[in-house]
Motif scaffolding. Structure first.
Motif, short mmCIF file in Angstrom:
data_model
loop_
_atom_site.label_atom_id
_atom_site.label_comp_id
_atom_site.label_asym_id
_atom_site.label_seq_id
_atom_site.Cartn_x
_atom_site.Cartn_y
_atom_site.Cartn_z
N HIS A 124 91.73 11.81 18.61
CA HIS A 124 92.87 11.84 19.53
C HIS A 124 92.61 12.81 20.68
O HIS A 124 92.94 12.51 21.84
N ASP A 125 92.01 13.96 20.36
CA ASP A 125 91.69 14.92 21.43
C ASP A 125 90.70 14.33 22.41
O ASP A 125 90.83 14.50 23.64
N THR A 126 89.69 13.62 21.88
CA THR A 126 88.71 12.99 22.75
C THR A 126 89.35 11.93 23.63
O THR A 126 89.06 11.82 24.83
N ILE A 127 90.26 11.15 23.03
CA ILE A 127 90.96 10.11 23.80
C ILE A 127 91.80 10.75 24.90
O ILE A 127 91.83 10.26 26.04
N ASP A 128 92.48 11.85 24.57
CA ASP A 128 93.29 12.54 25.58
C ASP A 128 92.42 13.06 26.72
O ASP A 128 92.79 12.95 27.90
N GLU A 129 91.26 13.62 26.36
CA GLU A 129 90.36 14.12 27.40
C GLU A 129 89.85 12.98 28.28
O GLU A 129 89.77 13.11 29.51
N LEU A 130 89.51 11.86 27.64
CA LEU A 130 89.04 10.71 28.41
C LEU A 130 90.13 10.16 29.32
O LEU A 130 89.86 9.74 30.45
N LYS A 131 91.37 10.17 28.82
CA LYS A 131 92.48 9.72 29.66
C LYS A 131 92.64 10.63 30.88
O LYS A 131 92.87 10.15 32.00
N SER A 136 91.82 11.50 36.56
CA SER A 136 91.20 12.28 37.63
C SER A 136 90.28 11.41 38.48
O SER A 136 90.27 11.51 39.72
N GLU A 137 89.50 10.54 37.82
CA GLU A 137 88.61 9.65 38.56
C GLU A 137 89.41 8.67 39.41
O GLU A 137 89.00 8.34 40.54
N ARG A 138 90.53 8.21 38.90
CA ARG A 138 91.37 7.31 39.69
C ARG A 138 91.88 8.00 40.94
O ARG A 138 91.88 7.42 42.04
N ARG A 139 92.33 9.26 40.77
CA ARG A 139 92.80 10.00 41.95
C ARG A 139 91.66 10.23 42.94
O ARG A 139 91.85 10.10 44.16
N ASN A 140 90.48 10.57 42.39
CA ASN A 140 89.33 10.78 43.27
C ASN A 140 88.96 9.50 44.01
O ASN A 140 88.65 9.53 45.21
N ASN A 141 89.00 8.38 43.30
CA ASN A 141 88.69 7.10 43.95
C ASN A 141 89.72 6.77 45.03
O ASN A 141 89.36 6.25 46.09
N GLU A 142 90.97 7.08 44.73
CA GLU A 142 92.01 6.83 45.72
C GLU A 142 91.79 7.71 46.95
O GLU A 142 91.92 7.24 48.10
N ASP A 143 91.42 8.97 46.71
CA ASP A 143 91.14 9.87 47.84
C ASP A 143 89.93 9.38 48.63
O ASP A 143 89.92 9.43 49.87
N LEU A 144 88.90 8.91 47.90
CA LEU A 144 87.70 8.41 48.58
C LEU A 144 88.02 7.17 49.41
O LEU A 144 87.50 7.01 50.53
N ARG A 145 88.84 6.28 48.85
CA ARG A 145 89.23 5.09 49.61
C ARG A 145 90.00 5.48 50.87
O ARG A 145 89.80 4.89 51.94
#
Length: 253
Positions: A124-131, A136-145
């Protein structure tokens, strides 16, 4: 000698009957004793067989519970004293074995449950970290776009501005790069007399003009240019507009 005692016992009816009864009783005692010994031996063998059978069952069938060992209940009064003691000791031994097996099973089960809970928590901790990383990657991708869109818009604006400068003043900036001394621009001015390509080095205070002339290709242009435009010149930033006007005039006249 009394004649009745000299007779063969087999010929005496009463004595013969008592002898037969005694023989049958002795035979019965021996038979019961052997049967009791055989019964006790059978109990031990059955107990050992059950232990082996249960061990195989645990390995092959993965039983969720351990069946306790047991021995058949018998009437201890029919056993000799020493056999009765062995029977009682065997019962105590089986009780201890069952207690140890139950404790071992309980500890193993608790360990499995604890390990499973720990692994589940770690998962569960690993899943939370991956989420979190995914978000974070989604926000970064949005910023990059967003940055890419702004960059495309900026490049389009720069292109349009450069096109305007070229149309009005005949000036093109072919390239620019940062160097140790400042920023070096490669430029080209176009006029009625032809094209003049040169480099401008801009530092904190001055421009350095360096013409890129080839006598074999630019000989005719060099005949029209003032001499100061055929060699390196250093002038201040404040003189930049005047210098640009003189290049335009030299290429048009």
């Amino acid at each position: 000698m009394n004649p009745q005692f000299t007779r063969n016992p087999e010929n005496v009816p009463g004595l013969q009957q008592r002898s037969l009864k005694a023989g049958r009783k002795t035979f019965k005692q021996r038979r019961d004793s052997h049967e009791q010994v055989d019964s006790l031996q059978e109990i031990k063998e059955n107990a050992a067989s059950k232990r082996l059978s249960r061990s195989d069952g645990e390995k092959n069938d993965n039983e969720s519970r351990i069946e306790p060992l047991s021995i058949p209940r018998i009437d201890e009064s029919n056993l000799p004293k020493e056999r009765r003691h062995e029977y009682n000791e065997l019962s105590k031994l089986l009780s201890k074995i069952n207690a140890l097996q139950e404790k071992s099973f309980r500890l193993a089960t608790e360990e499995i449950v604890q390990t499973s809970e720990t692994q589940t928590k770690e998962l569960h901790d690993t899943i939370d970290e991956l989420k979190k990383e995914l978000e974070s990657e989604r926000r970064n991708n949005e910023d990059l776009r967003q940055e890419l869109a702004e960059s495309k818009q900026y490049n389009q604006q720069v292109h349009e501005e450069k096109l305007l400068v070229k149309e009005l003043f005949g000036l093109e900036v072919l390239s620019s790069r940062a160097v140790e001394e400042g920023i070096r621009y490669t430029c080209r001015n176009t006029g009625r007399r032809g094209q003049l390509e040169y480099q401008l080095l801009l530092d904190n205070f001055n421009f350095t003009f360096t013409p890129c002339l080839n006598p074999q290709h630019d000989g005719e242009l060099m005949d029209y240019l003032p001499e100061y435009l055929t060699e390196e010149i250093i002038f201040t930033k404040e003189q930049g507009k005047l210098f640009s006007a003189r290049i335009m005039k030299a290429l048009q006249d």
